[in-house]
Scaffold this motif. Structure first.
Motif, PDB file in Angstrom:
ATOM      1  N   CYS A   1       0.834  -1.209   0.000  1.00 35.24           N
ATOM      2  CA  CYS A   1       0.000   0.000   0.000  1.00 35.24           C
ATOM      3  C   CYS A   1       0.868   1.259   0.000  1.00 35.24           C
ATOM      4  O   CYS A   1       1.840   1.354   0.748  1.00 35.24           O
ATOM      5  CB  CYS A   1      -0.917   0.015   1.225  1.00 35.24           C
TER       6      CYS A   1
ATOM      7  N   CYS B   1      -0.575   4.393   0.422  1.00 35.82           N
ATOM      8  CA  CYS B   1      -1.415   5.493   0.896  1.00 35.82           C
ATOM      9  C   CYS B   1      -0.612   6.420   1.802  1.00 35.82           C
ATOM     10  O   CYS B   1       0.510   6.118   2.219  1.00 35.82           O
ATOM     11  CB  CYS B   1      -2.653   4.955   1.617  1.00 35.82           C
TER      12      CYS B   1
ATOM     13  N   CYS C   1       0.453   4.746   5.159  1.00 29.67           N
ATOM     14  CA  CYS C   1       1.454   3.687   4.980  1.00 29.67           C
ATOM     15  C   CYS C   1       2.822   4.249   4.579  1.00 29.67           C
ATOM     16  O   CYS C   1       3.840   3.608   4.801  1.00 29.67           O
ATOM     17  CB  CYS C   1       0.972   2.660   3.959  1.00 29.67           C
TER      18      CYS C   1
ATOM     19  N   HIS D   1      -4.965   1.729   8.368  1.00 30.55           N
ATOM     20  CA  HIS D   1      -4.268   2.822   7.662  1.00 30.55           C
ATOM     21  C   HIS D   1      -5.217   3.930   7.208  1.00 30.55           C
ATOM     22  O   HIS D   1      -4.800   4.856   6.527  1.00 30.55           O
ATOM     23  CB  HIS D   1      -3.442   2.276   6.482  1.00 30.55           C
TER      24      HIS D   1
END
Ligand SMILES: [Zn+2]
Ligand SMILES: [Zn+2]
Ligand SMILES: [Zn+2]
Length: 259
Positions: free
Chosen positions: A21, A23, A26, A231
């Motif tokens: 991930c 994002c 993260c 997250h």
């Protein structure tokens, strides 16, 4: 008596960062946004009790310089709460424990899972040593450990009934979607309350920020910390929007309380 609660891990089942991930959370540079799988440690006098052994237990134990474990209490048998059991090995050998096996307190359902997953430990016929020196103990009421009482309280994790724990002026409720009234009654007068708060968006087996804030409003503990965080919740931004006495927990957080 005075005790310390240490957050070993504050993350959801996949941990944060989540594999693959990219994002904002993260990839965050804030160390509070790095969340290992959920577990806490309670210490008083020379005693140490863990709630759950996550797949990140080895890393957590090294980070927190854990030298001894007197008992482990399990909330339920999901992988993110049990898979680190094998890593208690170095703390379970007789030179550390003095010969006693580390007791694992688990409900009937959790015992079944632990026994199936770790059959090589419990059904071992292995003469070369090296296995975790642990033994299953029933969890069907309050557990007395070295002058402290850990009371299991049922909570609903989707359809499954799992255990939360109250100990002295603190309580730890991970992995729940609903807290039954009978358990709510036993959560009065808390100094420290830990609550599952996975994210904002509803989930069938986990509490959300809004749902856990409703519980805080009813129980009015002095301080509340959210855990099992995904997250979806950036540490700083989320905290800024929470009431002053409610905070996201984070790995390594240490709190003093009356046990
Ligand atoms: Zn979980
Ligand atoms: Zn992510
Ligand atoms: Zn779970």
């Amino acid at each position: 008596m005075k005790a310390t609660l240490t957050v070993l891990g504050s993350g959801t089942s996949m941990g944060v960062p989540t594999i693959g991930c990219d994002c904002e959370v993260c990839t965050s540079a804030d160390p509070h946004d790095r969340r290992t799988r959920p577990s806490i440690m309670v210490q008083w006098d020379e005693h140490t009790v863990l709630i759950d052994t996550t797949p990140d237990f080895r890393e957590q134990a090294i980070r927190e310089h854990i030298r001894r474990i007197d008992a482990i209490l399990y909330t339920h048998g999901h992988a993110d709460h049990i898979l680190g059991l094998d890593d208690v090995r170095p703390l379970s050998f007789p030179r550390v424990t003095g010969g006693a096996k580390i007791p694992l307190y688990a409900s009937e359902n959790t015992t079944r899972v632990l026994h199936n997953v770790f059959r090589y430990i419990f059904d071992a016929d292995y003469k070369y040593g090296g296995l975790a020196q642990v033994e299953l103990q029933p969890l069907n009421g309050p557990v007395e450990l070295f002058g402290a009482t850990f009371t299991p309280l049922p909570v609903l994790h989707g359809d499954a009934v799992i255990e939360a724990f109250r100990f002295g002026s603190a309580a730890y409720l991970t992995d729940f979607s609903t807290v039954p009234e009978t358990s709510m009654e036993q959560l009065q007068g808390l100094d420290i309350l830990f609550l599952d708060a996975l994210r904002h968006h509803p989930h069938p087996t986990h509490s959300t920020v809004a749902n856990s804030l409703k519980i805080v409003e009813r129980l009015k503990p002095k301080r509340t910390f959210f855990t099992h965080i995904s997250h979806d919740l950036p540490h700083e931004v989320t905290n800024a929007a929470l009431p002053d006495n409610v905070r996201l927990s984070y790995d390594g957080l240490r709190l003093e309380f009356e046990l």
